[in-house]
Design a protein around this motif. Structure first.
Motif, PDB file in Angstrom:
ATOM      1  N   GLN A 188      16.264  58.938   6.752  1.00 21.79           N
ATOM      2  CA  GLN A 188      15.720  57.588   6.752  1.00 21.79           C
ATOM      3  C   GLN A 188      14.384  57.487   7.469  1.00 21.79           C
ATOM      4  OE1 GLN A 188      18.776  54.577   7.445  1.00 21.79           O
ATOM      5  NE2 GLN A 188      20.325  56.094   6.948  1.00 21.79           N
ATOM      6  N   GLY A 189      13.748  58.657   7.614  1.00 27.79           N
ATOM      7  CA  GLY A 189      12.398  58.682   8.159  1.00 27.79           C
ATOM      8  C   GLY A 189      12.311  58.430   9.647  1.00 27.79           C
ATOM      9  N   LYS A 190      13.414  58.621  10.354  1.00 23.71           N
ATOM     10  CA  LYS A 190      13.426  58.407  11.796  1.00 23.71           C
ATOM     11  C   LYS A 190      13.582  59.741  12.530  1.00 23.71           C
ATOM     12  CE  LYS A 190      15.527  53.787  11.490  1.00 23.71           C
ATOM     13  NZ  LYS A 190      14.495  53.013  12.194  1.00 23.71           N
ATOM     14  N   THR A 191      13.143  59.760  13.755  1.00 19.40           N
ATOM     15  CA  THR A 191      13.301  60.944  14.588  1.00 19.40           C
ATOM     16  C   THR A 191      14.519  60.775  15.486  1.00 19.40           C
ATOM     17  OG1 THR A 191      10.918  61.342  14.633  1.00 19.40           O
ATOM     18  CG2 THR A 191      12.229  62.406  16.344  1.00 19.40           C
ATOM     19  N   ALA A 192      15.464  61.700  15.367  1.00 17.68           N
ATOM     20  CA  ALA A 192      16.673  61.646  16.191  1.00 17.68           C
ATOM     21  C   ALA A 192      16.359  62.146  17.597  1.00 17.68           C
ATOM     22  CB  ALA A 192      17.773  62.493  15.563  1.00 17.68           C
ATOM     23  N   LYS A 193      16.797  61.387  18.579  1.00 19.66           N
ATOM     24  CA  LYS A 193      16.628  61.781  19.975  1.00 19.66           C
ATOM     25  C   LYS A 193      17.970  61.626  20.683  1.00 19.66           C
ATOM     26  CE  LYS A 193      11.798  60.270  20.078  1.00 19.66           C
ATOM     27  NZ  LYS A 193      10.779  59.408  20.757  1.00 19.66           N
ATOM     28  N   THR A 194      18.160  62.430  21.709  1.00 21.28           N
ATOM     29  CA  THR A 194      19.437  62.424  22.420  1.00 21.28           C
ATOM     30  C   THR A 194      19.210  62.383  23.925  1.00 21.28           C
ATOM     31  OG1 THR A 194      20.544  63.703  20.683  1.00 21.28           O
ATOM     32  CG2 THR A 194      21.566  63.720  22.856  1.00 21.28           C
ATOM     33  N   LYS A 195      19.988  61.552  24.603  1.00 25.01           N
ATOM     34  CA  LYS A 195      19.992  61.548  26.068  1.00 25.01           C
ATOM     35  C   LYS A 195      21.398  61.924  26.531  1.00 25.01           C
ATOM     36  CE  LYS A 195      19.251  58.652  30.143  1.00 25.01           C
ATOM     37  NZ  LYS A 195      18.857  57.308  30.630  1.00 25.01           N
ATOM     38  N   PHE A 196      21.519  63.075  27.204  1.00 24.98           N
ATOM     39  CA  PHE A 196      22.815  63.509  27.717  1.00 24.98           C
ATOM     40  C   PHE A 196      23.211  62.665  28.927  1.00 24.98           C
ATOM     41  CE2 PHE A 196      22.203  67.291  25.207  1.00 24.98           C
ATOM     42  CZ  PHE A 196      23.488  67.719  24.927  1.00 24.98           C
ATOM     43  N   ILE A 197      24.448  62.196  28.919  1.00 24.36           N
ATOM     44  CA  ILE A 197      25.001  61.511  30.075  1.00 24.36           C
ATOM     45  C   ILE A 197      25.731  62.530  30.941  1.00 24.36           C
ATOM     46  CG2 ILE A 197      26.447  59.621  30.873  1.00 24.36           C
ATOM     47  CD1 ILE A 197      23.940  58.839  29.230  1.00 24.36           C
ATOM     48  N   PHE A 198      26.633  63.308  30.326  1.00 24.12           N
ATOM     49  CA  PHE A 198      27.213  64.454  31.021  1.00 24.12           C
ATOM     50  C   PHE A 198      27.903  65.372  30.023  1.00 24.12           C
ATOM     51  CE2 PHE A 198      30.870  61.478  31.252  1.00 24.12           C
ATOM     52  CZ  PHE A 198      31.877  62.286  30.753  1.00 24.12           C
ATOM     53  N   LEU A 199      28.171  66.586  30.474  1.00 23.76           N
ATOM     54  CA  LEU A 199      28.916  67.583  29.703  1.00 23.76           C
ATOM     55  C   LEU A 199      29.884  68.251  30.664  1.00 23.76           C
ATOM     56  CD1 LEU A 199      27.521  70.147  27.137  1.00 23.76           C
ATOM     57  CD2 LEU A 199      28.939  70.939  29.025  1.00 23.76           C
ATOM     58  N   LYS A 200      31.159  68.319  30.286  1.00 20.65           N
ATOM     59  CA  LYS A 200      32.137  68.913  31.191  1.00 20.65           C
ATOM     60  C   LYS A 200      33.193  69.692  30.414  1.00 20.65           C
ATOM     61  CE  LYS A 200      35.302  64.917  31.373  1.00 20.65           C
ATOM     62  NZ  LYS A 200      36.012  63.957  32.250  1.00 20.65           N
ATOM     63  N   ARG A 201      33.758  70.694  31.068  1.00 23.69           N
ATOM     64  CA  ARG A 201      34.869  71.467  30.527  1.00 23.69           C
ATOM     65  C   ARG A 201      36.146  71.001  31.223  1.00 23.69           C
ATOM     66  NH1 ARG A 201      35.174  78.014  29.585  1.00 23.69           N
ATOM     67  NH2 ARG A 201      37.452  78.164  29.323  1.00 23.69           N
ATOM     68  N   HIS A 202      37.198  70.774  30.444  1.00 21.21           N
ATOM     69  CA  HIS A 202      38.425  70.225  31.026  1.00 21.21           C
ATOM     70  C   HIS A 202      39.590  70.459  30.071  1.00 21.21           C
ATOM     71  CE1 HIS A 202      38.500  66.603  28.330  1.00 21.21           C
ATOM     72  NE2 HIS A 202      37.215  66.904  28.243  1.00 21.21           N
ATOM     73  N   GLN A 203      40.775  70.124  30.521  1.00 24.73           N
ATOM     74  CA  GLN A 203      41.946  70.163  29.651  1.00 24.73           C
ATOM     75  C   GLN A 203      42.005  68.862  28.856  1.00 24.73           C
ATOM     76  OE1 GLN A 203      45.236  71.121  32.340  1.00 24.73           O
ATOM     77  NE2 GLN A 203      45.150  73.242  31.635  1.00 24.73           N
ATOM     78  N   PRO A 204      42.384  68.923  27.593  1.00 23.31           N
ATOM     79  CA  PRO A 204      42.304  67.742  26.733  1.00 23.31           C
ATOM     80  C   PRO A 204      43.366  66.698  27.038  1.00 23.31           C
ATOM     81  CG  PRO A 204      43.358  69.538  25.564  1.00 23.31           C
ATOM     82  CD  PRO A 204      42.881  70.113  26.869  1.00 23.31           C
ATOM     83  N   SER A 205      43.021  65.471  26.708  1.00 22.97           N
ATOM     84  CA  SER A 205      44.020  64.399  26.747  1.00 22.97           C
ATOM     85  C   SER A 205      44.972  64.598  25.572  1.00 22.97           C
ATOM     86  CB  SER A 205      43.330  63.039  26.629  1.00 22.97           C
ATOM     87  OG  SER A 205      42.726  62.908  25.342  1.00 22.97           O
ATOM     88  N   LEU A 206      46.016  63.813  25.528  1.00 20.45           N
ATOM     89  CA  LEU A 206      46.981  63.920  24.442  1.00 20.45           C
ATOM     90  C   LEU A 206      46.329  63.638  23.093  1.00 20.45           C
ATOM     91  CD1 LEU A 206      49.905  64.350  23.562  1.00 20.45           C
ATOM     92  CD2 LEU A 206      50.319  61.916  23.976  1.00 20.45           C
ATOM     93  N   ILE A 207      45.483  62.589  23.030  1.00 23.00           N
ATOM     94  CA  ILE A 207      44.858  62.234  21.763  1.00 23.00           C
ATOM     95  C   ILE A 207      43.835  63.282  21.337  1.00 23.00           C
ATOM     96  CG2 ILE A 207      43.029  60.818  22.790  1.00 23.00           C
ATOM     97  CD1 ILE A 207      43.321  58.940  20.388  1.00 23.00           C
ATOM     98  N   GLU A 208      43.119  63.883  22.298  1.00 23.61           N
ATOM     99  CA  GLU A 208      42.160  64.932  21.967  1.00 23.61           C
ATOM    100  C   GLU A 208      42.875  66.170  21.432  1.00 23.61           C
ATOM    101  OE1 GLU A 208      38.667  63.860  25.243  1.00 23.61           O
ATOM    102  OE2 GLU A 208      40.340  65.159  25.790  1.00 23.61           O
ATOM    103  N   ALA A 209      43.937  66.578  22.106  1.00 28.88           N
ATOM    104  CA  ALA A 209      44.689  67.756  21.678  1.00 28.88           C
ATOM    105  C   ALA A 209      45.314  67.532  20.304  1.00 28.88           C
ATOM    106  CB  ALA A 209      45.775  68.079  22.704  1.00 28.88           C
ATOM    107  N   SER A 210      45.820  66.336  20.077  1.00 26.68           N
ATOM    108  CA  SER A 210      46.452  66.032  18.795  1.00 26.68           C
ATOM    109  C   SER A 210      45.449  66.111  17.653  1.00 26.68           C
ATOM    110  CB  SER A 210      47.086  64.644  18.852  1.00 26.68           C
ATOM    111  OG  SER A 210      47.624  64.290  17.599  1.00 26.68           O
TER     112      SER A 210
END
Length: 231
Positions: A88-110
């Motif tokens: 659509q002729g736009k430039t995608a940009k991203t701002k990271f809030i955080f990144l972490k490694r962890h054990q998944p929640s029930l909904i994530e694992a499912s």
């Protein structure tokens, strides 16, 4: 015939032969121009309304949407945010809030079809089209699949990272709803407190049917629209 007219009108809109916000010529005039019935012409314009390129105002006519201020997505297959912006002729940009490694929640694992003792990586990001915030995205991926991915490796996008490693994408299951985000997300998206957002819950799969991504995304409702194309 109506598909050809839809495509031609879309090109004319993209080339600004019909200016953003302007009223489209009447159905009668357009039907005469394309040498078709008004019913055929209406089928074509209805598709463009569904895609967000046109807007019907009862009693007034059909208008060209303010495309520069709105992002639209066709719900078909797996498509990255970067690809949508580029289309659509736009430039995608991203701002990271955080990144972490962890054990998944029930909904994530499912959704990722893994056990809760298998680590995942969760990234929270604000996604921009040009300099305007479009989405607040919470993405969870299994470490067993992507490795201990870093923010630098994610700079070009998760899909590009996986493609470079030889992965191929398959289907995506998406569920949309409307809700009011918390104060923090409203602030990140330049929404007023209490303003509704479009909420997406998505599980994306590789070509072999293995889920690789669980995403929860809050979209600024006044800047984002989705449509479904049936073939």
């Amino acid at each position: 015939m109506f598909l050809r007219i839809r495509d031609d009108l879309a090109k004319r809109i993209d080339k600004q032969q019909f200016e953003s916000g302007s009223r489209l010529p009447s159905e009668r005039l357009l039907a005469q121009e394309y040498k078709v019935s008004r019913m055929t012409l209406r089928q074509a314009t209805t598709l463009l309304v569904n895609q967000g390129k046109l807007l019907r105002k009862p009693g007034s006519g059909t208008y060209v949407s303010a495309q520069n201020n709105e992002v639209s997505e066709n719900l078909k297959g797996v498509t990255s945010f970067t690809q949508i912006m580029r289309s659509q002729g736009k430039t995608a940009k991203t701002k990271f809030i955080f990144l972490k490694r962890h054990q998944p929640s029930l909904i994530e694992a499912s959704n990722l079809e893994i056990s809760r003792d298998q680590d995942v990586i969760t990234m929270e990001r604000v996604r921009y089209g040009d300099d305007e915030p479009i989405a607040y995205e919470i993405t969870t991926v299994p470490v067993a699949l992507v490795g201990n991915i870093t923010r630098n490796e994610m700079a070009g996008g998760l899909y590009q990272y996986l493609e470079e490693k030889g992965f191929r994408f398959g289907k995506a299951i998406q569920e949309f709803s409307a809700l009011v985000p918390n104060v923090n997300i409203c602030k990140r998206l330049d929404l007023t407190n209490g303003q509704a957002a479009l909420f997406l819950r998505q599980t994306s799969y590789l070509a072999d049917g293995k889920p690789f991504e669980f995403v929860q995304t809050y979209y600024a409702g006044d800047r984002y629209r989705v449509y479904l194309q049936r073939e």
